[in-house]
Design an enzyme around this catalytic site. Structure first.
Site, PDB file in Angstrom:
ATOM      1  N   GLU A   1      28.321  12.256  10.899  1.00 26.47           N
ATOM      2  CA  GLU A   1      28.521  12.310  12.342  1.00 26.47           C
ATOM      3  C   GLU A   1      27.211  12.007  13.057  1.00 26.47           C
ATOM      4  OE1 GLU A   1      31.934  15.821  11.956  1.00 26.47           O
ATOM      5  OE2 GLU A   1      29.888  16.321  12.555  1.00 26.47           O
TER       6      GLU A   1
ATOM      7  N   GLU B   1      35.159  18.614  -1.277  1.00 30.63           N
ATOM      8  CA  GLU B   1      34.431  18.247  -0.058  1.00 30.63           C
ATOM      9  C   GLU B   1      33.395  19.333   0.235  1.00 30.63           C
ATOM     10  OE1 GLU B   1      35.352  17.292   4.653  1.00 30.63           O
ATOM     11  OE2 GLU B   1      36.587  18.731   3.551  1.00 30.63           O
TER      12      GLU B   1
ATOM     13  N   HIS C   1      30.015  16.004   5.944  1.00 29.50           N
ATOM     14  CA  HIS C   1      30.874  16.487   4.872  1.00 29.50           C
ATOM     15  C   HIS C   1      30.872  15.444   3.764  1.00 29.50           C
ATOM     16  CE1 HIS C   1      33.106  18.342   8.539  1.00 29.50           C
ATOM     17  NE2 HIS C   1      32.010  19.025   8.238  1.00 29.50           N
TER      18      HIS C   1
ATOM     19  N   ASP D   1       0.840  -1.200   0.000  1.00 33.60           N
ATOM     20  CA  ASP D   1       0.000   0.000   0.000  1.00 33.60           C
ATOM     21  C   ASP D   1       0.871   1.244   0.000  1.00 33.60           C
ATOM     22  OD1 ASP D   1      -1.775   2.047   0.425  1.00 33.60           O
ATOM     23  OD2 ASP D   1      -2.376   1.402   2.442  1.00 33.60           O
TER      24      ASP D   1
ATOM     25  N   GLU E   1      34.124  12.350  18.030  1.00 40.02           N
ATOM     26  CA  GLU E   1      34.087  13.665  17.402  1.00 40.02           C
ATOM     27  C   GLU E   1      34.193  14.775  18.450  1.00 40.02           C
ATOM     28  OE1 GLU E   1      34.216  15.853  15.173  1.00 40.02           O
ATOM     29  OE2 GLU E   1      34.573  14.604  13.423  1.00 40.02           O
TER      30      GLU E   1
ATOM     31  N   GLU F   1      32.061   9.665  14.716  1.00 37.23           N
ATOM     32  CA  GLU F   1      32.089   9.652  13.252  1.00 37.23           C
ATOM     33  C   GLU F   1      32.683   8.340  12.780  1.00 37.23           C
ATOM     34  OE1 GLU F   1      33.535  13.167  11.198  1.00 37.23           O
ATOM     35  OE2 GLU F   1      34.661  11.920   9.792  1.00 37.23           O
TER      36      GLU F   1
ATOM     37  N   ARG G   1      38.829  24.524   6.760  1.00 37.81           N
ATOM     38  CA  ARG G   1      37.573  23.914   7.195  1.00 37.81           C
ATOM     39  C   ARG G   1      36.484  24.934   7.514  1.00 37.81           C
ATOM     40  NH1 ARG G   1      41.177  19.859   7.974  1.00 37.81           N
ATOM     41  NH2 ARG G   1      40.359  17.730   7.918  1.00 37.81           N
TER      42      ARG G   1
ATOM     43  N   GLU H   1      30.884  11.789   5.271  1.00 36.08           N
ATOM     44  CA  GLU H   1      31.412  11.637   6.626  1.00 36.08           C
ATOM     45  C   GLU H   1      30.281  11.977   7.600  1.00 36.08           C
ATOM     46  OE1 GLU H   1      34.751  14.259   6.982  1.00 36.08           O
ATOM     47  OE2 GLU H   1      35.888  13.271   5.388  1.00 36.08           O
TER      48      GLU H   1
ATOM     49  N   ARG I   1      30.846  20.869   2.606  1.00 30.40           N
ATOM     50  CA  ARG I   1      30.833  20.753   4.054  1.00 30.40           C
ATOM     51  C   ARG I   1      29.519  21.162   4.715  1.00 30.40           C
ATOM     52  NH1 ARG I   1      35.415  19.892   6.659  1.00 30.40           N
ATOM     53  NH2 ARG I   1      34.898  21.217   8.447  1.00 30.40           N
TER      54      ARG I   1
END
Length: 470
Positions: free
Chosen positions: A132, A358, A269, A51, A212, A220, A339, A130, A360
């Site tokens: 977390e 990457e 990330h 369903d 982390e 992580e 970062r 990545e 972030r």
């Protein structure tokens, strides 16, 4: 595996039941189970009915009959069920037209992967998230007409440094000091290792696991990169395994981006690279060892970032993480090693095969199939239209003056802002019929009615602290 090989694999492992998995629209795994006697080679063609109107964001009740069709390449033995059970991820099919269902997130990811090939730009998009998460020992929450509250607790929480634990042995990570301490401060090493071993058991390659930054059990585990659809599948196994291992030890896991106040939230990330004929396309002689193709991909993601957030940061809670000061990259810029930029160019290896971008700002509350597909579509739009990402920003963005920040755009400040951005900017997602207009409209309507308005209309507990005595 072929259907015949799946049946042989099931027999070899003594499977007595078969569990079928698929995803609802927001991103939660659903399942149902049949005896192995009800499973044969025809199952991979005929599928099983269910369903669809009972699945969030899916078919109306007047068109509710749908089929799950098992994908033989995803078959694996479930690592938790008491009775030996074969688990297979499924595609959703309309029983009348026999076409794949346009709102099935996995189908959207499949179309994104095919669209990449259609463009001729590349043939494989590799994704490496990545994700977390927090491991708590207790969670309580409720909301009604006259009250609302939540309470989380962790034996690692710094707020428990003075609690009578008979005995309290200390070793509780202070706020922002949870990154990489050895045991006994890191009390969850063995728990995370068990999670990793279960992931390997179902075929997921894991690169590392660690504590982390935040107090209270933030963790992580990093999966090795994989093609887009496969990584969408793996992210679902990832969450399933982590939650079930934690529960078997009397603990609970959340992928909420910001479950506690005053410390880092949980991000995801997401590393992205595009390859063609076995060769990486993002390696070159430009900034940070990138190619023009990679820089254009960065340009596309930065251009469409606000709209992307509706999929990569799809909860009201997401925007309690996306604030300055907690490593959350709210400023839309790119940089190598930095970062505090929303797109970072990792510089760990000089190998062309390791060259990637990457992104972030995403968080693990997202539906991976949709988030990864949207990121790829934005990158492809940047490549196709040669979108210049501008100059990199290699400074600590959080230390810049207001004047210096004036020309740096930022991520939306709320889910409602992200949804408005998606309304205004989604043509790039419609290419190749990857995201249909119906999917976009349904996503926006669902998020507004079920989440944005639901939160907006309710008094917040802290409002009583601010306003009760006015």
């Amino acid at each position: 595996m072929t259907p015949k090989e799946v049946l042989a694999y099931a027999k070899e492992n003594g499977a007595q039941m078969v569990d079928f998995r698929f995803l609802d629209f927001p991103g939660i795994w659903q399942h149902f189970t049949v005896p192995i006697s009800e499973f044969d080679e025809t199952s991979f063609e005929e599928g099983y009915g269910f369903d669809g109107s009972s699945i969030r964001g899916w078919a109306p009740i007047n068109a509710s009959d749908m089929l799950v069709v098992p994908d033989p390449e995803t078959a694996v033995m479930d690592p938790f069920f008491k009775v030996p059970t074969l688990t297979v991820i499924c595609n959703i099919v309309d029983p009348v037209t026999k076409e794949k269902y346009s709102r099935d997130p996995r189908h959207i990811a499949q179309k994104a992967a095919e669209y990449l090939k259609f463009t001729g730009i590349g043939d494989t998009a590799y994704i490496g998230p990545e994700a977390e998460f927090f491991i708590f020992d207790d969670i309580r929450y409720d909301s009604a007409a006259q009250f609302a509250y939540f309470f989380v607790d962790s034996v690692e929480g710094i707020w428990n440094s003075g609690r009578e634990e008979n005995p309290n042995l200390g070793y509780k990570p202070r706020h922002k000091e949870g990154y990489f301490p050895v045991p006994p401060t890191d009390s969850q090493q063995d728990l995370r290792t068990e999670m990793v071993l279960k992931m390997q058991q179902v075929g997921i390659s894991v690169e590392c696991q660690h504590h982390e930054v935040a107090t209270a059990g933030q963790a992580e585990i990093d999966m090795r990169f994989a093609p887009l659809v496969k990584m969408g599948d793996q992210l679902m196994w990832f969450k399933y395994i982590i939650k079930n291992v934690a529960r078997s030890h009397g603990k609970t896991v959340t992928f909420m981006p910001k479950p506690i106040f005053g410390d880092n939230g949980s991000g995801m990330h997401t590393h992205l690279s595009i390859w063609k004929d076995g060769q990486p396309l993002f390696a070159g002689d430009k900034y940070a060892g990138l190619s023009d193709t990679a820089l254009y991909a960065v340009g596309g993601i930065l251009k469409h970032a606000a709209a992307l957030c509706a999929f990569t940061n799809p909860t009201t809670n997401s925007y309690k993480r996306l604030v300055p000061g907690y490593e959350a990259p709210v400023n839309l810029a790119y940089s190598s090693r930095n970062r505090s930029a929303s797109i970072r160019i990792p510089m760990y290896s000089p190998s062309p095969k390791a060259k990637r971008i990457e992104v972030r700002f995403p968080d693990p509350s997202c539906n991976g199939y949709l988030a990864f597909s949207a990121l790829l579509m934005a990158a492809l739009d940047g490549i196709e239209n040669r979108i210049d990402p501008g100059e990199p920003l290699d400074k600590d963005i959080y230390s810049l003056s207001p004047e210096e920040l004036a020309d740096v755009p930022s991520t939306p400040g709320s889910l409602e802002e992200a949804l408005k951005a998606l309304e205004a900017d989604h043509e790039f997602l419609l290419k190749g019929d990857v995201f249909t207009q119906d999917v976009i409209d349904t996503w926006i309507e669902y998020k507004r009615s079920q989440e944005v308005d639901a939160v907006r209309l309710r008094p917040h507990p802290y409002e009583f602290m601010l306003y009760y005595d006015i």
